[in-house]
Scaffold this motif. Structure first.
Motif, short mmCIF file in Angstrom:
data_model
loop_
_atom_site.label_atom_id
_atom_site.label_comp_id
_atom_site.label_asym_id
_atom_site.label_seq_id
_atom_site.Cartn_x
_atom_site.Cartn_y
_atom_site.Cartn_z
N ASP B 21 -23.79 63.10 -19.77
CA ASP B 21 -22.29 63.50 -19.70
C ASP B 21 -21.55 63.72 -20.98
N LEU B 22 -21.72 62.80 -21.96
CA LEU B 22 -20.96 63.09 -23.00
C LEU B 22 -21.81 64.48 -24.05
N GLY B 23 -22.82 64.30 -23.72
CA GLY B 23 -23.46 65.56 -24.44
C GLY B 23 -22.86 66.97 -24.04
N LEU B 24 -22.78 66.99 -22.50
CA LEU B 24 -22.01 68.01 -22.02
C LEU B 24 -20.56 68.22 -22.31
N VAL B 25 -19.88 67.09 -22.19
CA VAL B 25 -18.57 67.28 -22.84
C VAL B 25 -18.52 67.64 -23.93
N GLU B 26 -19.13 67.30 -24.96
CA GLU B 26 -19.30 67.78 -26.38
C GLU B 26 -19.43 69.39 -26.41
N ALA B 27 -20.43 69.55 -25.65
CA ALA B 27 -20.84 71.04 -25.57
C ALA B 27 -19.81 72.02 -25.15
N LEU B 28 -18.85 71.29 -24.27
CA LEU B 28 -17.76 72.17 -23.51
C LEU B 28 -16.79 72.37 -24.47
N ARG B 29 -16.45 71.26 -25.21
CA ARG B 29 -15.46 71.13 -26.12
C ARG B 29 -15.73 72.33 -27.14
N GLU B 30 -17.12 72.62 -27.73
CA GLU B 30 -17.47 73.63 -28.65
C GLU B 30 -17.65 74.84 -28.13
N GLY B 31 -17.35 74.97 -26.69
CA GLY B 31 -17.27 76.24 -26.11
C GLY B 31 -18.68 77.00 -25.74
N SER B 32 -19.60 76.14 -25.46
CA SER B 32 -20.84 76.60 -25.20
C SER B 32 -21.27 77.19 -24.00
N GLU B 33 -21.28 78.26 -23.86
CA GLU B 33 -21.40 78.91 -22.48
C GLU B 33 -22.36 78.25 -21.48
N ARG B 34 -23.43 77.79 -21.95
CA ARG B 34 -24.50 77.20 -21.02
C ARG B 34 -23.79 75.74 -20.48
N ALA B 35 -23.00 75.32 -21.30
CA ALA B 35 -22.31 74.03 -20.95
C ALA B 35 -21.47 74.41 -19.80
N TYR B 36 -20.51 75.22 -19.98
CA TYR B 36 -19.72 75.87 -18.61
C TYR B 36 -20.52 76.15 -17.58
N GLU B 37 -21.71 76.68 -17.68
CA GLU B 37 -22.51 77.12 -16.40
C GLU B 37 -22.93 75.85 -15.93
N GLU B 38 -23.55 74.71 -16.69
CA GLU B 38 -23.97 73.60 -16.23
C GLU B 38 -23.13 73.03 -15.43
N LEU B 39 -21.68 72.96 -15.86
CA LEU B 39 -20.56 71.89 -15.30
C LEU B 39 -20.51 72.65 -13.82
N LEU B 40 -20.30 73.83 -13.81
CA LEU B 40 -20.24 74.76 -12.38
C LEU B 40 -21.41 74.21 -11.40
N ASP B 41 -22.54 74.53 -12.12
CA ASP B 41 -23.59 74.32 -11.35
C ASP B 41 -23.89 72.76 -10.79
N ARG B 42 -23.52 72.00 -11.66
CA ARG B 42 -23.32 70.46 -11.09
C ARG B 42 -22.29 70.17 -10.21
N PHE B 43 -21.26 70.75 -10.49
CA PHE B 43 -19.98 70.15 -9.52
C PHE B 43 -19.30 70.86 -8.66
N GLN B 44 -19.37 72.26 -8.80
CA GLN B 44 -18.55 72.97 -7.73
C GLN B 44 -19.10 72.95 -6.49
N GLN B 45 -20.24 72.74 -5.96
CA GLN B 45 -20.66 72.73 -4.69
C GLN B 45 -20.00 71.05 -4.11
#
Ligand SMILES: [Zn+2]
Lengths: 245, 220
Positions: B21-45
């Motif tokens: 979680d914390l790794g993903l959150v850090e990557a989101l804060r840094e604007g990583s494209e993959r992190a944004y995709e991963e967040l959607l992949d995990r939680f949109q459904q």
């Protein structure tokens, strides 16, 4: 142990929220009592039926909107993070800069006719296939020229399903599917409205995958609207454009 | 012995999920494209499934989910990891669903004593346990999902919410307590009452529509 009490415990038993000793007693009762057995089985089948409902599919339109939202918010976030953080994330950032060079143009909301024509002139030839307009106006091509990556559309062939781009106030109608896109100052699609027809997969891909060079007002990037159309080619006199890259 | 090993295992799993979680959150804060995709992949459904079951309306659920992700993206900087990313996102989803019009009207329509001890409110139960075999002894087919949907819609939204979080979103009592800001005892009681109410609704609709062909358990 009364049936009432046992049936009261069934929910907790299913969730394993019951003390060990109590669990054995409740289980033993359920095995020996048909009424409680029936309650237990119906509770189990209800639970599994509900679990099955977790598989609900996300509607395609929502998935597309979320992707647009994410990419928009990401750019917003990138503009706020510190330089070191940006450098750590260099690959993604370099990709973004590159994308910025490869976009069709969004027309400004209120840029006057001439700037709209200029922008449109930039836009149309970049679609890489002849475009026909009835009594169309003269288009200007920016001397520097520009290339465009329109959702991977680079084919010279006219694909009937390929979405095309035109100004929102274009007089040419008759397309099956018409969607107006709002492009923000970063060239991201932030919103869209289906004017007629429906949001097809091709239009959806255009929205999700395309990046646009934002329109400019007095040299500054600004938000704007363009129209994406799909359907029969509107026939008229043909104009040709020079594409420089 | 066996349980303590199990507990240790689940504790470790929780710890590594926390690190993820914390790794993903850090990557989101840094604007990583993959992190944004991963967040959607995990939680949109799951977020959509949750919103849909709370509101029973596709377009309202879609609006809610968009609001949820807008809030998640905008406030990721404030996420401190005191709760898991999962409970944080579902908590936002539940709150957004509460703000939706549909929820409000339903909720107002069904004012009842919410968290009283279920032991006190057993009068209707007598109707259910008539005889040894419940008419609810059926295996659910796809067709009957519609019945469950309708039954979910008819029960008190406070109970429905607890059942949905437990049985559809598959959260633990602790996670549900955190999301709803209520005690564990309240979670337990709401889930129990929600399931009972759901079963009662289903039994009612089974009796009312005998034409529906149901698959008896024994036929499986
Ligand atoms: Zn019994």
């Amino acid at each position: 142990m009364s049936c009432d009490h046992v049936q009261q415990q069934i929910s907790a038993l299913i969730d394993r929220r019951i003390a060990d000793g109590e669990r054995e007693n409740v289980r033993a009762h359920i095995e020996s009592c048909s009424a409680c057995q029936a309650q237990w089985e119906s509770a189990l089948s209800l639970r599994s039926a509900l679990r099955g409902m977790a598989q609900t599919e996300v509607p395609a339109s929502l998935a597309a909107k979320l992707r647009v939202l994410a990419s928009h918010e990401r750019v917003r976030q990138l503009s706020r993070v510190s330089l070191p953080a940006r450098l750590r994330n260099f690959t993604a950032y370099a990709g973004l800069c590159f994308d910025n060079l490869m976009r069709p143009v969004a027309l400004p909301f209120a840029g006057g006719v001439l700037s709209a024509l200029l922008a449109f002139g930039l836009l149309v030839p970049t679609l890489s296939f002849p475009h026909n307009f009835v009594g169309g106006p003269t288009f200007f091509v920016e001397p520097a020229g520009s290339t465009v990556d329109l959702a991977g559309q680079t084919s010279e062939k006219i694909n009937i399903l390929a979405p095309r781009i035109q100004p929102v106030n274009s007089p040419y109608t008759g397309y099956t599917n018409v969607v107006d896109l709002t492009i923000d100052e970063n060239g991201k699609v932030v919103d869209w409205t289906v004017v007629s027809g429906r949001l097809t997969e091709e239009l959806n891909n255009l929205i999700v995958l395309s990046r646009f060079i934002p329109a400019t007002t007095f040299g500054l990037p600004t938000s704007g609207k363009i129209r994406a159309v799909q359907g029969p080619i509107i026939v008229g006199p043909s104009y040709s454009f020079t594409v420089r890259s | 012995m066996a349980t303590s090993i199990l507990d240790l295992g689940s504790e470790r799993a929780a710890e590594s999920a926390e690190a993820d979680d914390l790794g993903l959150v850090e990557a989101l804060r840094e604007g990583s494209e993959r992190a944004y995709e991963e967040l959607l992949d995990r939680f949109q459904q799951p977020a959509y499934a949750l919103a849909l079951r709370l509101l029973n309306d596709q377009s309202e659920a879609s609006d809610v989910v968009q609001e949820v992700f807008l809030k998640v993206f905008r406030s990721i900087g404030n996420f401190r990891g005191q709760s898991s990313l999962k409970t944080w996102i579902y908590r936002i989803t539940v709150n957004e669903a509460h703000n939706a019009r549909r929820w409000f009207f339903r909720h107002r329509r069904q004012e009842v004593d919410l968290d009283t001890d279920p032991e006190d409110t057993r009068d209707w139960k007598e109707n259910i346990a008539d005889g040894g075999r419940s008419p609810f002894d059926v295996a659910f087919s796809g067709e009957q999902h519609v019945m469950i949907e309708r039954a979910l819609e008819r029960i008190n939204p406070i109970f429905r919410e607890a059942v949905v979080l437990r049985d559809i979103t598959d959260l633990s009592y602790e996670e549900i307590a955190e999301i709803l800001s209520v005690s564990l005892g309240t979670v337990k009681s709401r889930i129990l009452r929600g399931r009972d109410a759901l079963r009662e609704e289903l039994q009612g609709s089974l009796r009312a529509r005998p034409a529906l062909r149901l698959v008896p358990k024994t036929a499986e």
